[in-house]
Structures are given as C-alpha cells and as structure tokens.
Write an enzyme that holds these catalytic residues in place. Sequence first.
Site, mmCIF file in Angstrom:
data_model
loop_
_atom_site.group_PDB
_atom_site.id
_atom_site.type_symbol
_atom_site.label_atom_id
_atom_site.label_comp_id
_atom_site.label_asym_id
_atom_site.label_seq_id
_atom_site.Cartn_x
_atom_site.Cartn_y
_atom_site.Cartn_z
ATOM 1 N N ASN A 198 76.165 10.416 -43.876
ATOM 2 C CA ASN A 198 77.207 9.990 -44.200
ATOM 3 C C ASN A 198 76.891 8.016 -45.125
ATOM 4 O O ASN A 198 77.836 7.222 -44.512
ATOM 5 C CB ASN A 198 78.263 9.572 -42.839
ATOM 6 C CG ASN A 198 76.739 8.752 -41.971
ATOM 7 O OD1 ASN A 198 75.791 8.488 -42.211
ATOM 8 N ND2 ASN A 198 77.372 8.409 -40.645
ATOM 9 N N HIS A 199 75.795 8.214 -45.136
ATOM 10 C CA HIS A 199 75.447 6.975 -46.225
ATOM 11 C C HIS A 199 75.990 6.769 -46.923
ATOM 12 O O HIS A 199 76.203 7.762 -48.273
ATOM 13 C CB HIS A 199 73.656 6.902 -45.837
ATOM 14 C CG HIS A 199 72.644 7.402 -44.629
ATOM 15 N ND1 HIS A 199 71.750 7.560 -44.713
ATOM 16 C CD2 HIS A 199 73.160 6.536 -43.571
ATOM 17 C CE1 HIS A 199 71.583 7.913 -43.544
ATOM 18 N NE2 HIS A 199 72.382 7.151 -42.527
ATOM 19 N N HIS A 217 74.957 0.704 -45.995
ATOM 20 C CA HIS A 217 75.212 1.877 -44.747
ATOM 21 C C HIS A 217 74.014 2.979 -45.134
ATOM 22 O O HIS A 217 74.344 3.573 -45.831
ATOM 23 C CB HIS A 217 76.407 2.591 -44.105
ATOM 24 C CG HIS A 217 76.194 3.581 -43.017
ATOM 25 N ND1 HIS A 217 76.505 4.968 -43.040
ATOM 26 C CD2 HIS A 217 75.026 4.042 -41.717
ATOM 27 C CE1 HIS A 217 76.603 4.601 -41.863
ATOM 28 N NE2 HIS A 217 75.778 4.534 -40.942
ATOM 29 N N ASN A 304 71.771 3.098 -33.893
ATOM 30 C CA ASN A 304 70.927 4.285 -33.904
ATOM 31 C C ASN A 304 70.053 3.876 -33.778
ATOM 32 O O ASN A 304 68.590 3.852 -34.331
ATOM 33 C CB ASN A 304 70.704 5.291 -35.127
ATOM 34 C CG ASN A 304 71.145 6.643 -35.044
ATOM 35 O OD1 ASN A 304 72.380 6.515 -33.827
ATOM 36 N ND2 ASN A 304 71.198 7.423 -35.676
ATOM 37 N N HIS A 379 80.176 3.439 -33.095
ATOM 38 C CA HIS A 379 79.831 2.902 -34.059
ATOM 39 C C HIS A 379 80.706 3.012 -36.104
ATOM 40 O O HIS A 379 80.894 3.589 -36.784
ATOM 41 C CB HIS A 379 78.224 3.037 -34.353
ATOM 42 C CG HIS A 379 78.477 4.672 -34.469
ATOM 43 N ND1 HIS A 379 78.768 5.637 -33.871
ATOM 44 C CD2 HIS A 379 77.611 5.398 -35.717
ATOM 45 C CE1 HIS A 379 78.611 6.825 -35.038
ATOM 46 N NE2 HIS A 379 78.305 6.776 -35.851
ATOM 47 N N GLY A 380 81.787 3.987 -34.960
ATOM 48 C CA GLY A 380 82.327 4.282 -36.641
ATOM 49 C C GLY A 380 83.883 5.171 -36.118
ATOM 50 O O GLY A 380 84.061 4.333 -34.569
ATOM 51 N N LYS A 465 77.702 7.256 -51.943
ATOM 52 C CA LYS A 465 77.614 8.150 -51.477
ATOM 53 C C LYS A 465 76.683 8.900 -52.153
ATOM 54 O O LYS A 465 75.939 8.658 -53.249
ATOM 55 C CB LYS A 465 78.615 9.195 -51.418
ATOM 56 C CG LYS A 465 79.561 9.447 -51.401
ATOM 57 C CD LYS A 465 80.248 8.672 -49.270
ATOM 58 C CE LYS A 465 79.321 9.865 -48.607
ATOM 59 N NZ LYS A 465 79.712 9.326 -47.272
#
Length: 468
Positions: A198-199, A217, A304, A379-380, A465
């Site tokens: 998901n970065h 991210h 995290n 966090h999301g 992505k």
Amino acid sequence: MSFKSLVVAETANRRVLPRTKGMHCDVVAYLSPELFAASEEDLWRDAYRSACFPGARAVYLMPDCHKGYVLPVGGVLVTDGTIVQAGSGYDISCGVVYLRVPGLHAADVADWSSRQRWVAAIEERIATGYRSARPARMRTPSPRLVEEILRHGAKAIGVSAEVCERQYIPVPDDFDSGRIERALAKAAPQLGSVGGGNHFVELQCDRDTGEVWVMVHCGSRGFGWQTADWFFKAGAELRGLPAGRREEAWLRVDEPLGRQYWAHHNAAANYAVANRHTIVLGVQEATEAVYARRPEVFFEISHNLVQEETLVLPDGATTRGFVHRKGSTRAFPAGHPDLVGTPWEATGHPCLIPGSMLAGAAILYPLDGAHRAGCSVNHGSGRVLGRNEAKRQLAARHDDIDAEMRTIARTCGGVRIEGIVGNCERTPLDECGHAYKDLDAVLQVLVDEGIARLHARLYPIANIKGAD
C-alpha cells in the site's frame, strides 16, 4: 467462546471487551454501530490475545481496525516492561510524510497532461521498489552514511526535528549494525525507495481550500523486514513457540534478546524516517521541474512502531510505558508532557492519515479525548477485503474500477478536477478504494468521541504506487 458477543457498548461509538480469563486489562474499541457490526470475530479474538500478553496494561482498537497478525491492525497495546514484536510487525516504522506546495492551487494541476508529466518526473527521480531501476541521479549512500542513518535517522541527512514525530530514536553505543547481515545488505541499495503493497507517492488537493499537497507513504524496506524476521525467529525460539506461531513472541526489555531487539527496532525506525525524507528530495525536484513550485515538508509520522512514552493517567498523574501502535497513529494533544518544547506544544501535533487511492487522505489534530484512546488515532481507512480476497472478488469489475479512476470528478477549492492519474497500467485491485472502509465514516467516530478534529480532507489527483 465468542469474544465479540461479550463486547459492551458504553456510548454510541465506544465499546469494551471486559477483562476476562487470562486478560490483564479491558479492550476499548472506538467503532460506530455499523463498523462494529462488520467487525470479524477473529479481530476480537486477537484483541483478547493482545490483552493477555505479559505486561499488558491497556488495549485500544481504532475505527479502522481489522484482523492482522496477533495484534490487530488499527490496534494499540500499552505494556510495562515487555515488548511485543507484532506491535511493529515486519514493516517497522511504516509511516507518512506530508509536503505542502506553496503557491500552487487546484486550478494549476487540473490539467491531466501536467499530472502525467509529474508522475513521469517522480519516477525519474525516485526508486519505486527493488525491481525498479535506481535513477542515475540517486546516489547509493556510503557505508558510513548508512551507519549514521541507523543511529540518527533524519538528523543524519539534515532534517529538522520540528517536522518529525521523532527525528530519531536513540540506539546504544554498542549497537552492531552487522548482526543481521541480510538486513544491512538491503540498507544502502533501498534507501530512497517506496516499496510495494500500500505504499505510494500521491499528489493531492485540499477539498476546501484547493491547496496542493504531496503525501509519501513507505517504511523501513528490506532492512526493517529482515530485522523483524530475524527477531521473530529468535523470539519464538526463546519463548518455545513453533515456527508457525512466531508472531506471538514477546520479549522482556531487561533480557539480552529484548535489549538487542529494542536497539535493532529503533535502528530500523531511524532508517524508515530517513528513507521517507530521502524520497522527499526527489519529490521536491520533480514538482519544481513540472510546476515551478518547491514543496515544503509539513510533518512526518509513523503508524507501525513501538515507542516508550509518557502516559497521562485519569487523575492527571504520569507514568512511562511502551506503546505499540500496529497500524495506528500517535496523537498527542496540546499540553502532552512529551510535546513540551516542540512547535506543537500548544496545538498537539498533526496526525497524517492516508485513506485509499480513491478516497484520499486527511490531517487530524488530537483533542483531550485522545488520552482515552491511548493518545492514538487510526492510520487509514482500514481494509474490508484482504489482498487475495480483493483480487478474487473484484476481478469481474476491473474495467469499471479502471474507468472510475479515470473519470471520478471532485471539486477542490471551487475547481473541478477529473480523474486520478496513475503509474500503473491497471488499478491494483488489492489497493483500489473498494478494498477499504469508508474513510469519512472512520474519521467521524474520532470526531464524535472528541478524540481528534478534522483539519483537512484531501483528494488524490495523481498516484504513484510502489513495486516490489
């Protein structure tokens, strides 16, 4: 036993799994009726298990929570004298840095072709993953610089402490960076890379003001993964756990392996911060090349991480504890003891919340109610579909999902912007908006409970992505 059936609603959004056999504390969850109804039994079983760890003092679940490995994603575990490795997981210090682009407005980025140029310019200046070519202008850091980064994080590359949740976490003088050879081998080649899952790097617009922002991210890359993997195995051996249950390992901070893990965990966290800020340099160059405006770092924060923090008790007294945030974000409100002397002492620090590549993101500021949630927020958005499940369930809708990304239209600061430019030939189904919860519904829980206030809501207009 069904742990979900034991949960008691204290308010519309605050729910408690009372302490029962084996638990050292209650589990406090912030979930709307709809989010609670959708929560899985496996999530509550893992929350129960988290409260059973030696030294557990408090467990909180954020509104984006879902099942993870032992400690739920969107979970917070506070301990005394112990560290649960699952509290950081395999991507130690995964997090976000936000950049604001002064002088740039939604009207300046509405043109699709300019956003395509921005995506191309970013990919020329940063590495998206270990399989992508490292751009020629990105120098591989020297062994000496890597060592300095592992010890001093953002400070090692000249980043001010004022724009970081923490510039670095101290590691002891006798820290041996070469203890885990496979980890150290990843450090130099992957510094400044985004990574898969998901970065991302994302160009965004503020819904209300039309201001332009960039969100990065990513985490500690291969260095963090290899570090976590090595200590999961060592921790499982120490605790007598079979290989299939190694994520259940925990360590005492005063035992040799615990001290070693804490040092290496902190080094990985330092690497992650430096990695994000190294990517920032490429983002600044690319944005300046395309839009003639140089982004400025607003703030950087992890979601995290295990941190030793000051805890403010209900009677106002303070104590120290280890706060594990697995997929949750630190949220110190104004006046928190650990903010004294920082620019955020009077306001609380910003909380940077990535949602999804369709729904966008948000900036929150903590309120006093954050103390009732372990000084933490989400966090999301939180997943509703696992990666493999999303690929299976959404495959038949792939064409429609691709079209949605190209055609979705939103108004930012009075300017209509159509579509989200991407660097992928097709929208990754495991990362599309339909794999995630409704971000606004998640945020509303925090607002309603007085945990945080919404400062800005931002929509994505270009998304890069990462790849692994």
